[in-house]
Design an enzyme around this catalytic site. Structure first.
Site, PDB file in Angstrom:
ATOM      1  N   ARG A 266       0.858  -1.182   0.000  1.00  0.00           N
ATOM      2  CA  ARG A 266       0.000   0.000   0.000  1.00  0.00           C
ATOM      3  C   ARG A 266       0.890   1.227   0.000  1.00  0.00           C
ATOM      4  O   ARG A 266       1.411   1.618   1.030  1.00  0.00           O
ATOM      5  CB  ARG A 266      -0.892  -0.027   1.249  1.00  0.00           C
ATOM      6  CG  ARG A 266      -2.058   0.955   1.232  1.00  0.00           C
ATOM      7  CD  ARG A 266      -2.635   1.149   2.632  1.00  0.00           C
ATOM      8  NE  ARG A 266      -1.744   1.968   3.462  1.00  0.00           N
ATOM      9  CZ  ARG A 266      -1.733   1.954   4.809  1.00  0.00           C
ATOM     10  NH1 ARG A 266      -2.532   1.156   5.471  1.00  0.00           N
ATOM     11  NH2 ARG A 266      -0.886   2.730   5.477  1.00  0.00           N
ATOM     12  N   HIS A 270      -3.689   4.660   4.445  1.00  0.00           N
ATOM     13  CA  HIS A 270      -4.877   3.802   4.563  1.00  0.00           C
ATOM     14  C   HIS A 270      -6.070   4.515   3.918  1.00  0.00           C
ATOM     15  O   HIS A 270      -6.780   3.936   3.098  1.00  0.00           O
ATOM     16  CB  HIS A 270      -5.138   3.515   6.034  1.00  0.00           C
ATOM     17  CG  HIS A 270      -6.508   2.976   6.329  1.00  0.00           C
ATOM     18  ND1 HIS A 270      -6.950   1.761   5.843  1.00  0.00           N
ATOM     19  CD2 HIS A 270      -7.540   3.488   7.047  1.00  0.00           C
ATOM     20  CE1 HIS A 270      -8.190   1.552   6.259  1.00  0.00           C
ATOM     21  NE2 HIS A 270      -8.569   2.581   6.992  1.00  0.00           N
ATOM     22  N   TYR A 279       4.228   5.958  11.151  1.00  0.00           N
ATOM     23  CA  TYR A 279       4.511   4.584  11.542  1.00  0.00           C
ATOM     24  C   TYR A 279       5.313   3.802  10.513  1.00  0.00           C
ATOM     25  O   TYR A 279       5.643   2.635  10.740  1.00  0.00           O
ATOM     26  CB  TYR A 279       3.202   3.850  11.861  1.00  0.00           C
ATOM     27  CG  TYR A 279       2.153   3.896  10.759  1.00  0.00           C
ATOM     28  CD1 TYR A 279       1.094   4.786  10.816  1.00  0.00           C
ATOM     29  CD2 TYR A 279       2.226   3.032   9.655  1.00  0.00           C
ATOM     30  CE1 TYR A 279       0.133   4.833   9.821  1.00  0.00           C
ATOM     31  CE2 TYR A 279       1.266   3.073   8.659  1.00  0.00           C
ATOM     32  CZ  TYR A 279       0.224   3.977   8.756  1.00  0.00           C
ATOM     33  OH  TYR A 279      -0.731   4.017   7.775  1.00  0.00           O
TER      34      TYR A 279
END
Lengths: 370, 336, 458
Positions: A266, A270, A279
């Protein structure tokens, strides 16, 4: 088909053990298992797949922009997953039925979604983007993994009728932790339902790396339920198509369910509400840039002498046009009238809701024109 | 007329429904060979075959989720949740999927799913086998909730629920499974009153008792006993608790002016609270006294030996009747 | 034209963002989606893509400044064929075409916090309601109110009187029965004023000692040693007393008596009772009298008319609502049978039985007690022959029916024991003169003497 028996947590090593037909640098690799499934894919067809992915990426970028401009409440980008989605979706038969999650813009596109369909739900105009029976795609699913059970139920119906259709469900690595996904595999195997599970392992469930979901390759789970599985390089559009064809043939021929884990990444957040810089390791992101699915197939085609700058430019022009159409549709949407809130809650007359609608209508009529 | 137990009446209803529409499939744990732990699906596997009578894996969410998929495909699934206390794993599929899909897709996808649930207490059962979770589903827009209290309604309403294009949560009072009653097996379904209607099961003039499920027979017993005191009590079986037939209820309240609502389920935010709020809205000027609830206490369902202190019985109902009639009652003491 | 771009909600409920850096300046030409700036929200640093092709005319915030969601951020000069123009032509529901206006919501699509407004919270403008700080009740009455349709247009026979709990409590304290007020109030919701007006008329008070339930006289346990017992005057008795007083001292009462040989009627009743097909209808003397009364009233309608002093008219109805006096636990009430003149004997029998049953169980409704054009009172059940009944208010005739006795009577020229009954008719002499009153009693008596004569009266 493959399954590892030892845990693996290193992405680099992960991929070398995934089925592949085109290396990241564009070299064609021989794969005796997969080759037969794409023997018919000629350069023209490959260029089409390339064009599909270029358009998809462009639509996806436009979706992000529209959200940043306040035209959409949210967008879930699929940047980096073009090969996994286009490769698998282009293998589908028109009669097959898809149960997606909420990130399968590429699958919707391949099934023939209209420009407005991509944005209608994110804009908040409606609960479903299109007529499911027409597109043969279920509405987007936000409850993680719920759609996998629906696909299995649908497939049970197919089997009951002895039809040659397949139900397909898409979900991510995070979803495989949900009870529903595991129950779906139990049911699918128990009834030998003609369903294909496509897991896009994009390595992240919001901020949780896939290792939190599983210490073991995800494709290794399905055989535990009695379902054959294949782990495929999700950034290799040709391999994805081949793997999907294997899985669909398996199900269509009455051999029961099949499972594909497409290992991809990805590249974006998100959703537009997420900040991955909090992160993620920037080095990890870089390493995946070198595995870009579009660059890969371009390099392959160039190596074959089967694509030139003009054709690539044409693909980008088509992509820009598609994005403009999507934007225009989005901006042109007209919000339904207030009483539409009460529409179609039930199929049959319902005294409770009729009364509430009447009361609300009376209330609205007390105001001057808005 | 045939004398059937409520369980057999349900069985007959399922049989009829499956005969009339080949798209009706039933699914659940142990419903095939065993015929269901309460034998409600007895004989159906032999009659209709394993393709339509499906023993499922032990996974409630899976059962309801696959039923959703079958509904997408055009089937009419009838799901059995083995016991009321086991519906919770399926709650998400019911509330997030079954209830919402018609609305989300503006009617293009229908969910004609019936979810049958053996329900409520009074049989001294083990934990989690005596729950009354109906309020959760009454509160869920997009599903209908039906309860039955007698074999005739069981036979008829189950068929209606299955035939309805809306999802229906169908509660069957398990303590009445073996109770017999008259069932007209030949009356055509088309002539039956609509599924949503309440029924005045006993006419009366002094007060209205509104209830549903097994509590209906408790209320009827209370009304009989009250006759000895010269009281004439009207008892209404709601049958449909979502939506509620307020026309029937309000007409009764306008006649009696006094209301008691009774159910096994616990009190807080239960169905009685909703009924009383609605009745008060509609019939305020007709009320002679405050409407009252008689319910289970707000405790997790107690162990079997204490069950009778939890479930409303004839005396508790009549105490509430005394209160609404300004007669001596437990709150005022023996003298007025 | 100038297009303003307001800061959107960038992430599900964010309220503001800080401009980190601008990547364009006023005067720059920008293309659609070109990055204009980086902004930092509570969640992330995001790039803002340009919503238009055009030229930047103004930046509304400096780098480092915090901008609220919905506030203007940057202005553009856009061409005529920009997407923004096309959107506003298409009548899009977006806000990008809105002029900068504090009250305009930001570029949101149902998400995000509302902009914090500097002005006071205010209601949406309603029809026919002037925006004012004080409430004008008269105006609000004019506005369409609730649509709850459950209130029936006419009071149902079996429904409770309509009122509200505080009024009911008040009525109870005063010892006033709402059923009796409802007889006058009709379908209206009984108000506190109704109760007070009624109480004043019947002389009720809020004496604290009267807080008990009304009790029939028999239940009061007085002190046996005292020389007298006091019974509070309340409830039905109070109401009835007031009605009697009003009637007795307004209408000049005249009472006419006539004794009649009703043997033939009793024989008829016996044979009707023997008829199996009529078994469920209780046909007794009262019912036959009621039927006779209805027939007789056709010839002498004055008996069922009334004196309307206020209008200066005598009102003659074309129907008979027949009152049947009933003694109940609470006292004497006179419920009515509507359109009794249109009923057959069996229908009358059922109506009388029904009415009696309802009265006995105390469930007579206000609607039953209202109206009435002629009444019958059966004093025969007490074993007496005759009396001088008092007219129910608003009526001009009341017939008391005495007991049926066996008495020596003249029959076919000889003395025989016949069944004999006395009719006592009181009438309002303002409306009915002696001749009419006598004719009426005679007509009733003739039918009772010879039931076949009913055929002459149709």
């Amino acid at each position: 088909m493959s399954s590892q028996t030892t845990p693996i947590t290193d992405p680099a090593q992960d991929l070398s053990l995934a089925e592949r037909l085109v290396a990241p640098d564009g070299r064609r690799l021989s794969n005796p298992e997969l080759d037969p499934f794409v023997a018919d894919i000629d350069p023209a067809r490959l260029r089409e797949l390339h064009r599909d992915m270029v358009i998809l990426r462009r639509l996806d970028t436009e979706g992000v922009a529209l959200q940043r401009q306040g035209q959409l409440g949210l967008w879930a980008p699929c940047n980096g997953q073009e090969a996994a989605q286009i490769g698998t979706a282009r293998a589908l038969d028109p009669i097959d039925f898809v149960f997606p999650s909420y990130r399968e813009t590429g699958v919707l596109y391949a099934r023939g979604a209209q420009p407005g369909d991509f944005v209608r739900v994110w804009r908040g105009e409606e609960g479903a983007p299109f007529d499911p029976q027409q597109l043969r795609v279920a509405p987007l699913q936000i409850i993680i993994g719920a759609q996998t059970l629906h696909a299995v139920g649908y497939a049970m119906g197919i089997k009951h009728e002895k039809a040659r259709e397949v139900a397909v469900t898409y979900f991510g690595d995070g979803a495989t932790s949900q009870g529903d996904v595991n129950e779906a595999m139990v049911f699918a195997a128990s009834y030998q339902a003609p369903v294909v599970f496509v897991c896009q392992n994009n390595h992240w469930a919001i901020s949780e790396p896939v290792a939190v979901q599983s210490q073991f390759p995800i494709s290794g789970r399905a055989p535990g339920f009695g379902i054959p599985s294949m782990r495929v390089d999700g950034n290799d559009v040709l391999a994805c198509m081949a793997a999907m064809r294997w899985a669909l043939a398996h199900a269509r021929d009455g051999k029961g369910p099949a499972f594909i884990e497409a290992v991809t990444y990805r590249m974006g957040p998100h959703t537009t509400s997420d900040d991955p810089t909090r992160y993620r390791d920037p080095e990890e992101l870089d390493s995946w840039k070198s595995r870009d699915p579009i660059a890969r197939v371009e390099a392959y085609l160039r190596g074959l002498g089967e694509i030139d700058d003009e054709q690539i430019a044409a693909a980008h022009a088509d992509a820009d046009a598609a994005a403009r159409e999507m934007r225009a549709e989005c901006l042109g949407m007209v919000t339904r009238k207030p009483l539409a809130v009460f529409d179609e809650v039930y199929a049959e007359p319902h005294s409770g809701i009729d009364r509430q609608r009447d009361e609300y209508a009376a209330y609205l009529s007390t105001f001057e024109e808005a | 007329m045939t004398q059937l137990t409520l369980g057999k009446a349900l069985n007959a209803g399922l049989h009829q429904a499956m005969k009339s529409d080949e798209k009706v499939v039933i699914m659940g744990e142990d419903i095939g060979k065993l015929g269901g732990v309460f034998r409600i699906t007895d004989g159906l596997l032999d009659e209709f075959g394993a393709a339509r009578v499906i023993d499922t894996p032990l996974a409630e969410s899976g059962i309801v989720g696959t039923a959703v998929g079958l509904a997408y495909r055009g089937y009419r699934p009838v799901v059995e949740i083995q016991f009321d206390g086991f519906v919770y794993p399926a709650f998400d599929q019911i509330v997030s999927q079954v209830a919402k899909l018609h609305y989300r897709t503006q009617g293009r996808v229908k969910m004609p799913i019936t979810i049958r649930i053996p329900w409520a207490g009074g049989i001294g059962a083990a934990e989690h086998h005596s729950e009354s979770p109906e309020a959760y589903f009454v509160h869920t827009a997009g599903v209908r909730v039906i309860t039955v209290s007698n074999p005739q309604d069981a036979y008829r309403c189950l068929q209606q629920a299955i035939a309805s294009d809306d999802p229906v949560i169908f509660f069957e009072p398990k303590r009445l499974y073996h109770h017999k009653g008259d069932v007209d097996l030949d009356a055509p379904l088309a002539d039956a009153p609509p599924m949503g209607l309440a029924r005045v099961v006993r006419a009366g003039t002094d007060a209205t008792i509104i209830t549903y499920g097994a509590m209906v027979s408790t209320a009827l017993d209370a009304a009989s006993a009250a006759e000895d005191e010269g009281l004439s009590l009207e008892v209404i079986d709601l049958r449909s608790i979502s939506p509620v037939d307020y026309d029937t209820v309000a007409a009764s309240v306008r006649r009696t002016g006094r209301v008691v609502v009774a159910h096994e389920a616990s009190r807080e935010a239960g169905v009685a609270a909703e009924v009383i709020a609605s009745v008060t809205e509609r019939c305020f000027e007709y009320l002679e006294s405050a409407p009252l609830r008689v319910t289970g206490h707000d405790v997790p369902y107690p162990p079997a030996k204490l069950e009778k202190f939890h479930l409303p019985d004839l005396d508790r109902i009549l105490d509430a009747v005394d209160r609404v009639l300004d007669r001596p009652n437990s709150l005022t003491g023996a003298e007025s | 034209m100038i297009q303003e771009f307001h800061l959107p909600d960038l992430g599900e409920g964010l309220t503001d963002a800080e401009v980190v850096q601008w990547l364009v300046s006023p005067g720059d030409t920008v293309t659609l989606n070109q990055t204009l700036a980086e902004v930092e929200t509570a969640k992330a640093v995001v790039e803002l893509p340009s919503p238009y092709d055009g030229t930047v005319t103004a930046l509304h915030a400096e780098a480092g400044a915090t901008v609220e969601v919905g506030a203007p951020l940057i202005a553009f000069e856009v061409g005529a064929d920009s997407p923004a123009e096309r959107a506003s032509d298409a009548g899009g529901a977006t806000d990008t075409a809105e002029a900068a206006d504090e009250k305009t919501p930001p570029n949101l699509v149902g998400y995000g916090a509302a902009p914090s407004s500097k002005s006071r919270p205010a209601r949406r403008a309603r029809r026919g309601v002037a925006a004012s700080t004080s409430v004008d009740t008269a105006v609000l009455e004019a506005a369409p109110h609730d649509v709850l349709p459950d209130v029936p247009a006419t009071p149902r026979r079996d429904e409770r009187p309509r009122s509200t709990p505080p009024v009911r409590a008040h009525a109870k304290r005063l010892g006033v029965d709402l059923v009796l007020i409802a007889a006058e109030a009709g379908d209206r919701v009984i108000t506190r004023q109704d109760v007070d007006a009624y109480a004043e008329r019947v002389g009720a008070t809020t004496n604290a000692a009267e807080l008990q339930q009304e009790t029939p006289m028999a239940a009061v346990i007085g002190d046996q040693e005292a020389r007298e017992t006091r019974f509070p005057i309340r409830g039905v008795r109070k109401h009835t007393a007031a009605a009697m007083v009003q009637s007795a001292f307004t209408a000049p009462h005249v009472t006419t008596f006539h004794t009649v040989d009703v043997t033939a009627t009793m024989d008829l009743i016996a044979s009707l009772r023997a008829d199996r097909s009529l078994a469920e209808h209780r046909i007794g003397p009262l019912v036959i009298v009621a039927k006779a009364v209805c027939l007789a009233l056709r010839r002498t309608p004055g008996l069922s008319s009334r004196w309307d002093d206020a209008a200066g008219e005598i009102v003659q109805p074309h129907y008979v609502d027949l009152g049947i006096a009933a003694a109940t636990e609470r006292g004497l009430i006179v419920p009515n049978i509507r359109d009794a003149d249109r009923m057959t004997v069996t229908e009358l029998a059922d109506a009388v039985a029904d009415l009696t049953q309802t009265a006995r169980s105390g469930k007579t409704s206000p609607a039953d007690l209202a109206g009435g054009t002629f009444s019958i009172t059966n004093i025969g059940v007490f074993g007496i022959d005759a009396g001088t009944p008092i007219l129910p208010p608003g009526q001009s005739g009341i017939l008391a029916v005495g007991a049926v006795r066996r008495m020596p009577w003249e029959h076919r020229g000889e003395i025989a024991l016949r069944q004999v009954m006395t009719l006592s008719l009181s009438f309002d002499h303002r409306v009915v003169d002696g001749a009419e009153g006598a004719r009426f009693v005679k007509d009733v008596a003739d039918i009772l003497e010879e039931p076949g004569r009913a055929m002459l009266l149709g």
